[in-house]
Design a protein around this motif. Structure first.
Motif, PDB file in Angstrom:
ATOM      1  N   THR A  12     -45.517 -10.500 -40.691  1.00  0.00           N
ATOM      2  CA  THR A  12     -45.427  -9.249 -41.448  1.00  0.00           C
ATOM      3  C   THR A  12     -44.037  -9.055 -42.030  1.00  0.00           C
ATOM      4  O   THR A  12     -43.862  -8.486 -43.108  1.00  0.00           O
ATOM      5  N   GLY A  13     -43.034  -9.562 -41.321  1.00  0.00           N
ATOM      6  CA  GLY A  13     -41.659  -9.386 -41.775  1.00  0.00           C
ATOM      7  C   GLY A  13     -41.217 -10.348 -42.849  1.00  0.00           C
ATOM      8  O   GLY A  13     -40.049 -10.309 -43.274  1.00  0.00           O
ATOM      9  N   LEU A  14     -42.109 -11.223 -43.323  1.00  0.00           N
ATOM     10  CA  LEU A  14     -41.708 -12.244 -44.294  1.00  0.00           C
ATOM     11  C   LEU A  14     -41.136 -11.638 -45.566  1.00  0.00           C
ATOM     12  O   LEU A  14     -40.112 -12.112 -46.084  1.00  0.00           O
ATOM     13  N   SER A  15     -41.761 -10.594 -46.066  1.00  0.00           N
ATOM     14  CA  SER A  15     -41.257  -9.979 -47.302  1.00  0.00           C
ATOM     15  C   SER A  15     -39.875  -9.371 -47.105  1.00  0.00           C
ATOM     16  O   SER A  15     -39.071  -9.318 -48.035  1.00  0.00           O
ATOM     17  N   GLY A  16     -39.578  -8.957 -45.871  1.00  0.00           N
ATOM     18  CA  GLY A  16     -38.288  -8.347 -45.597  1.00  0.00           C
ATOM     19  C   GLY A  16     -37.142  -9.332 -45.536  1.00  0.00           C
ATOM     20  O   GLY A  16     -35.980  -8.948 -45.767  1.00  0.00           O
ATOM     21  N   ILE A  17     -37.412 -10.606 -45.248  1.00  0.00           N
ATOM     22  CA  ILE A  17     -36.339 -11.595 -45.178  1.00  0.00           C
ATOM     23  C   ILE A  17     -36.224 -12.410 -46.466  1.00  0.00           C
ATOM     24  O   ILE A  17     -35.279 -13.174 -46.631  1.00  0.00           O
ATOM     25  N   ARG A  18     -37.198 -12.275 -47.337  1.00  0.00           N
ATOM     26  CA  ARG A  18     -37.272 -13.157 -48.505  1.00  0.00           C
ATOM     27  C   ARG A  18     -36.012 -13.093 -49.363  1.00  0.00           C
ATOM     28  O   ARG A  18     -35.530 -14.116 -49.866  1.00  0.00           O
ATOM     29  N   GLY A  19     -35.450 -11.906 -49.533  1.00  0.00           N
ATOM     30  CA  GLY A  19     -34.273 -11.754 -50.384  1.00  0.00           C
ATOM     31  C   GLY A  19     -33.091 -12.563 -49.885  1.00  0.00           C
ATOM     32  O   GLY A  19     -32.531 -13.391 -50.613  1.00  0.00           O
ATOM     33  N   TRP A  20     -32.678 -12.331 -48.625  1.00  0.00           N
ATOM     34  CA  TRP A  20     -31.514 -13.065 -48.114  1.00  0.00           C
ATOM     35  C   TRP A  20     -31.816 -14.540 -47.928  1.00  0.00           C
ATOM     36  O   TRP A  20     -30.932 -15.388 -48.086  1.00  0.00           O
ATOM     37  N   GLN A  21     -33.076 -14.883 -47.611  1.00  0.00           N
ATOM     38  CA  GLN A  21     -33.433 -16.280 -47.408  1.00  0.00           C
ATOM     39  C   GLN A  21     -33.316 -17.077 -48.704  1.00  0.00           C
ATOM     40  O   GLN A  21     -32.782 -18.191 -48.719  1.00  0.00           O
ATOM     41  N   GLU A  22     -33.797 -16.519 -49.803  1.00  0.00           N
ATOM     42  CA  GLU A  22     -33.689 -17.201 -51.099  1.00  0.00           C
ATOM     43  C   GLU A  22     -32.231 -17.333 -51.513  1.00  0.00           C
ATOM     44  O   GLU A  22     -31.810 -18.380 -52.028  1.00  0.00           O
ATOM     45  N   GLU A  23     -31.444 -16.265 -51.286  1.00  0.00           N
ATOM     46  CA  GLU A  23     -30.016 -16.314 -51.627  1.00  0.00           C
ATOM     47  C   GLU A  23     -29.297 -17.368 -50.789  1.00  0.00           C
ATOM     48  O   GLU A  23     -28.467 -18.126 -51.298  1.00  0.00           O
ATOM     49  N   LEU A  24     -29.641 -17.446 -49.504  1.00  0.00           N
ATOM     50  CA  LEU A  24     -29.024 -18.434 -48.625  1.00  0.00           C
ATOM     51  C   LEU A  24     -29.388 -19.849 -49.065  1.00  0.00           C
ATOM     52  O   LEU A  24     -28.538 -20.741 -49.085  1.00  0.00           O
ATOM     53  N   TYR A  25     -30.656 -20.050 -49.440  1.00  0.00           N
ATOM     54  CA  TYR A  25     -31.072 -21.383 -49.904  1.00  0.00           C
ATOM     55  C   TYR A  25     -30.261 -21.809 -51.121  1.00  0.00           C
ATOM     56  O   TYR A  25     -29.768 -22.944 -51.184  1.00  0.00           O
ATOM     57  N   ARG A  26     -30.124 -20.926 -52.090  1.00  0.00           N
ATOM     58  CA  ARG A  26     -29.372 -21.283 -53.302  1.00  0.00           C
ATOM     59  C   ARG A  26     -27.917 -21.584 -52.963  1.00  0.00           C
ATOM     60  O   ARG A  26     -27.293 -22.484 -53.540  1.00  0.00           O
ATOM     61  N   ASP A  27     -27.358 -20.831 -52.027  1.00  0.00           N
ATOM     62  CA  ASP A  27     -25.973 -21.060 -51.618  1.00  0.00           C
ATOM     63  C   ASP A  27     -25.825 -22.430 -50.953  1.00  0.00           C
ATOM     64  O   ASP A  27     -24.895 -23.185 -51.256  1.00  0.00           O
TER      65      ASP A  27
END
Length: 418
Positions: A12-27
């Motif tokens: 359920t929490g997947l949408s809540g982490i998506r923002g920082w997770q995508e930013e971390l991946y790009r970094d």
């Protein structure tokens, strides 16, 4: 096996982490680090794990990081991600493409790129760890997260084991890992039994007698000798290996001489062998030595050849029961996006960890190519031409649904035990 509701609750929490997770991946993609030098990556990983409430061990095997989340009585599951990048110049054209260059171990300036998707693996495992920490009421047991250095050179897992990984973590019941592949994003694939090949690289030095190119009768030409070895090695697979036994033998490099009219006094061949069974592995390596020695004798080589094995990877042999359990959980969660993964000729050192810990393991793949792009290439019969593969300068998984799928796979697989 965990219920569907447990997976749904944790995810359920997947949408809540998506923002920082995508930013971390790009970094991570923009700041790749070579094997055994993953200092920045390890620091980011350790910080994220601590913030999520995991107990953290840094510097395991040099730059490895281990996070442990104890959540009461129950099984313990180990999930592993690799962190290192490759000496490749990125040509993806992405706004977050790597422009990093560093001096390698030999002092040569080389470009660095996450051309194998390890940045994806790190982001997915960090996301999974966060989801488990945020939804502790929906599962019981212990989650062990291992962020491993130096997979690309085949010794990162072993360095972590040698540095006491087994003493740092509780007794685990199962170990699992995954890899992003040039397949449609959103798809996951499992394969029982041997799935990734064992790999052995060999450096062979053969000796001749140098001289003037105009007087070959006074020499023993190591270039001709090396050429005959390459030709004869083709028969190892075609005539000495059973047709049903998958194996690959590639001569990737031949080095000899400095000038067109000088016959050198030696030549160096570098080759790579991929096998799926110990008996075949031993037979092929023995055949290579036998052929090289015989060709040297036939050419009147003045010295015996020299052999050096390096970059050796173990066979990845998925435990059938463990794999079946994960496959069932994937089918329940992903539906028809859960498929059988073909045998892979790539190699990994992940299996060194569960082998040393004495626990069963499984290793699966998930896609990272835009589904429409993949479908178009498939319909045109241009998969090999249009779809970049791992270790390519143009390999860059689409951010989504790749990250979601990889994160979900780790959660769903772990919840088959926790």
């Amino acid at each position: 096996m965990a219920t569907t509701s447990a997976s749904a609750s944790v995810l359920t929490g997947l949408s809540g982490i998506r923002g920082w997770q995508e930013e971390l991946y790009r970094d991570l993609h923009q700041h790749p680090e070579l094997s055994h030098r993953e200092h920045r990556t390890a620091g980011i990983v350790a910080g994220r794990l601590r913030a999520a409430g995991l107990s953290v061990h840094e510097g395991v095997g040099g730059t490895g990081v281990v996070g442990v989340l104890n959540n009461g009585d129950g099984p313990a599951v180990l999930l592993r991600a690799d962190m290192d990048a490759l000496p490749i110049r990125e040509t993806t054209g992405l706004p977050y493409a790597s422009t990093v260059t560093v001096a390698d171990a030999s002092g040569n300036e080389v470009p660095v790129m996450h051309a194998c998707g390890h940045d994806v693996h790190v982001a997915c495992l960090l996301g999974a760890a966060q989801l488990f920490a945020d939804a502790a009421e929906h599962w019981r047991g212990t989650l062990v997260t291992v962020f491993q250095p130096a997979e690309e050179v085949g010794d990162g897992a072993r360095t972590m084991i040698d540095d006491g990984l087994g003493e740092l973590v509780p007794t685990v019941d199962v170990a699992m890992a995954q890899h992003v592949l040039p397949a449609p994003a959103g798809v996951v694939g499992t394969h029982p039994g041997p799935v990734l090949s064992a790999a052995d690289s060999m450096r062979i030095t053969v000796h001749g007698r140098g001289g003037h190119g105009s007087m070959p009768q006074a020499t023993v030409d190591p270039v001709v000798l090396a050429a005959m070895i390459v030709i004869r090695l083709q028969t190892v697979i075609s005539r000495e290996t059973a047709p049903a036994e998958a194996a690959v033998l590639t001569v990737g490099s031949i080095t000899a001489g400095t000038k067109s009219n000088i016959i050198s006094d030696h030549a160096v061949l570098e080759l790579n062998v991929r096998t799926y069974g110990d008996a075949t592995r031993t037979a092929i390596l023995d055949a290579i030595r036998r052929i090289v020695v015989a060709e040297c004798q036939a050419s009147r080589s003045p010295r015996d050849p020299e052999f050096e094995l390096f970059d050796r990877f173990p066979l990845t042999n998925n435990d059938p029961d463990t794999t079946a359990r994960v496959a069932a959980a994937f089918t329940e969660h992903f539906g028809d996006r859960s498929r059988a993964m073909p045998l892979q000729t790539a190699s990994e050192d992940f299996s060194d960890i569960p082998t040393a810990l004495g626990v069963p393991y499984t290793y699966w793949g998930f896609g990272g190519i835009d589904p429409d792009t993949y479908r178009t290439a498939q319909q045109a019969g241009r998969i090999s031409e249009d779809i970049p593969v791992n270790h390519s300068a143009t390999f860059a998984p689409v951010v989504q649904p790749t990250l979601d799928t990889g994160t979900e796979a780790l959660v769903v697989a772990a919840l088959a035990w926790l």
